[in-house]
Design an enzyme around this catalytic site. Structure first.
Site, PDB file in Angstrom:
ATOM      1  N   GLU A 114      68.106  18.030  38.520  1.00 33.78           N
ATOM      2  CA  GLU A 114      66.912  18.886  38.560  1.00 33.78           C
ATOM      3  C   GLU A 114      65.837  18.312  39.480  1.00 33.78           C
ATOM      4  O   GLU A 114      64.684  18.740  39.431  1.00 33.78           O
ATOM      5  CB  GLU A 114      66.350  19.087  37.148  1.00 33.78           C
ATOM      6  CG  GLU A 114      65.726  17.853  36.517  1.00 33.78           C
ATOM      7  CD  GLU A 114      66.743  16.986  35.780  1.00 33.78           C
ATOM      8  OE1 GLU A 114      66.320  16.152  34.961  1.00 33.78           O
ATOM      9  OE2 GLU A 114      67.965  17.132  36.029  1.00 33.78           O
TER      10      GLU A 114
ATOM     11  N   ASN B 223      67.820  23.964  29.270  1.00 36.65           N
ATOM     12  CA  ASN B 223      69.261  24.194  29.102  1.00 36.65           C
ATOM     13  C   ASN B 223      69.613  24.442  27.640  1.00 36.65           C
ATOM     14  O   ASN B 223      70.433  25.310  27.318  1.00 36.65           O
ATOM     15  CB  ASN B 223      70.050  22.992  29.626  1.00 36.65           C
ATOM     16  CG  ASN B 223      70.263  23.052  31.131  1.00 36.65           C
ATOM     17  OD1 ASN B 223      70.298  24.124  31.717  1.00 36.65           O
ATOM     18  ND2 ASN B 223      70.389  21.897  31.748  1.00 36.65           N
TER      19      ASN B 223
ATOM     20  N   ASP C 205      60.455  16.760  40.145  1.00 34.67           N
ATOM     21  CA  ASP C 205      61.349  16.751  38.982  1.00 34.67           C
ATOM     22  C   ASP C 205      60.877  17.821  37.993  1.00 34.67           C
ATOM     23  O   ASP C 205      59.690  17.854  37.615  1.00 34.67           O
ATOM     24  CB  ASP C 205      61.336  15.378  38.309  1.00 34.67           C
ATOM     25  CG  ASP C 205      62.370  15.293  37.195  1.00 34.67           C
ATOM     26  OD1 ASP C 205      63.529  14.984  37.503  1.00 34.67           O
ATOM     27  OD2 ASP C 205      61.994  15.541  36.028  1.00 34.67           O
ATOM     28  N   ILE C 206      61.793  18.725  37.613  1.00 34.31           N
ATOM     29  CA  ILE C 206      61.452  19.788  36.663  1.00 34.31           C
ATOM     30  C   ILE C 206      61.292  19.177  35.280  1.00 34.31           C
ATOM     31  O   ILE C 206      62.202  18.508  34.756  1.00 34.31           O
ATOM     32  CB  ILE C 206      62.541  20.880  36.651  1.00 34.31           C
ATOM     33  CG1 ILE C 206      62.679  21.495  38.052  1.00 34.31           C
ATOM     34  CG2 ILE C 206      62.222  21.957  35.630  1.00 34.31           C
ATOM     35  CD1 ILE C 206      63.814  22.490  38.191  1.00 34.31           C
TER      36      ILE C 206
ATOM     37  N   ASP D  21      70.373  26.995  35.454  1.00 36.27           N
ATOM     38  CA  ASP D  21      70.752  27.282  36.846  1.00 36.27           C
ATOM     39  C   ASP D  21      69.804  28.296  37.471  1.00 36.27           C
ATOM     40  O   ASP D  21      69.447  28.184  38.658  1.00 36.27           O
ATOM     41  CB  ASP D  21      72.183  27.816  36.903  1.00 36.27           C
ATOM     42  CG  ASP D  21      73.223  26.731  36.659  1.00 36.27           C
ATOM     43  OD1 ASP D  21      72.854  25.544  36.651  1.00 36.27           O
ATOM     44  OD2 ASP D  21      74.411  27.086  36.478  1.00 36.27           O
TER      45      ASP D  21
END
Length: 307
Positions: free
Chosen positions: A227, A192, A184-185, A201
């Site tokens: 993500e 964002n 998981d980022i 993206d």
């Protein structure tokens, strides 16, 4: 020869001979090589299918003609007749023999031509069918491949990677390990908000690229959702080897990402779970998920191995 030359009386010294090459009818450029022995000193070559002689001298005439196809380089068998002035027309046994041989050759050539024509035609049809089938199979393969790939990251999509996990678990043999890592980022919403959705993206694209470069055939990489990314390790016998591999991948993923003129500092949290007896694909992914959120609660940017 189109017809038999007629016997003429002593006082009529004119002769017209007509001829044609039946097998060359489709070619208008046919030439004829002929000689009237005793009259002509050498062979003549012309396009016409008829010759005319007058003031014929002597009582015996030998005429020989042969068709030539200059375009395809074909040469027909020669035709020959003997005529006697003022007497009965007599064909030599040699002429009859040549006619018989010519008929046989023409028949055999026609049969061979027809056989080769059918063979070539069938070959072309088979090749066309094969090429069309190959193209259709390739298109279907590409469509199937596209249906399995996440368009943003270039990794397997969720459905495809879970199918891969289910297959590996059904084919698992003793002494081999399967492990699932959920990635998981960290603080992806902040990325964002700071760099826009294009920046988010781009980070996902780079994570997909780095995972594809780091994973060999024994690791299936996919996008689990949003993500979150997923790795499925297979055909490994030593537990620590998977942990070392995951550490190496994690180290590569957290390198800053250059987005335009900005360096985006990106970290990620990882939950790693090893297959245990009685596990299903869902329970294995669930244990990796719980390990992931344990790492996020403990400060993120770490790898947590499930109990």
């Amino acid at each position: 020869l189109r017809d038999k030359p007629h016997v003429w009386p002593e006082n009529k010294r004119k002769l017209q001979i007509s001829f044609v090459a039946p097998t060359f009818l489709e070619n208008s450029g046919i030439k004829y090589k002929y000689i009237l022995k005793g009259i002509d000193s050498e062979y003549h070559i012309q396009n016409s299918e008829s010759v005319f002689y007058q003031n014929i001298k002597g009582r015996e005439v030998h005429f020989n003609v042969q068709a030539i196809d200059p375009i395809d380089g074909r040469i027909a068998n020669s035709a020959h007749f003997i005529s006697y002035m003022g007497g009965e027309l007599a064909y030599s046994s040699r002429f009859v023999g040549w006619i018989a041989i010519g008929v046989i050759i023409i028949t055999m050539a026609s049969m061979e031509f027809y056989r080769r024509y059918n063979f070539i035609r069938k070959t072309k049809i088979d090749r066309a069918v094969h090429d069309r089938t190959r193209v259709m199979e390739e298109v279907q393969k590409q469509l199937r491949q596209q249906s399995r790939i996440d368009s943003l990251t270039g990794l397997l999509n969720r459905h495809a990677v879970l199918d891969e996990l289910s297959y590996l678990m059904s084919a698992l043999i003793p002494d081999e390990l399967i492990a699932v890592a959920l990635i998981d980022i960290d603080h992806f919403k902040h990325i964002n908000d700071t760099f826009g959705h294009q920046g988010g993206d781009f980070v996902l694209e780079q994570y997909g690229l780095r995972l594809r470069q780091a994973c060999d055939s024994r690791v299936a990489a996919g996008r689990y959702g949003g993500e979150e990314l997923i790795l499925v390790f297979s055909t490994v016998k030593i537990r620590n080897n998977i942990i070392e591999k995951m550490n190496s991948i994690h180290h590569n993923l957290v390198d800053p990402i250059l987005f335009g003129k900005d360096d985006i500092s990106v970290t990620c949290s990882v939950g790693l779970a090893f297959f245990s007896a009685g596990d299903t694909s869902s329970s294995l992914v669930g244990r990796a998920d719980r390990a992931l959120y344990k790492g996020k609660r403990n400060g993120r940017n770490c790898i947590v191995v499930a109990d």
